[in-house]
Scaffold this active site. Sequence first.
Site: not given
Ligand code: CO
Length: 132
Positions: A7, A79, A128
């Site tokens: 994502h 992020h 991440e």
């Molecule tokens: Co995230």
Amino acid sequence: MIGNLNHVAIAVPDLDAAVATYRDTLGASVGAPQDEPDHGVTVVFITLPNTKIELLYPLGDNSPIAGFLARNPGGGIHHICYEVADIEAARDHLLARGARVLGDIKTGAHGKPVLFLHPKDFTGTLVELEQL
Ligand code: CO
């Protein structure tokens, strides 16, 4: 080591406006807001054919995205998240390469183990990692 893009997370100052933009203007499949008190955010998941977008909105007084929104009052990409097969092996590999790992492996918004990496080591982008 990294696999699919899981994502892209976008911090937003106005969740309703961002939902309307993605749902009505861009025609995306937008989910319902979910409060994540452990992470200090309200999240809206947007499902695209090949990945997801996560809209992040501050929740509570000590939200980790409050500082980001103070610096970026209009919102912005917060992020990006890549999938890894083995998050502990990924962490050990990154530490051995001198990368800065932020904190410990935690359970992310999807209930999977996640780890954050310092933006200064990754071309200015907070990264991440999520183990599927
Ligand atoms: Co995230």
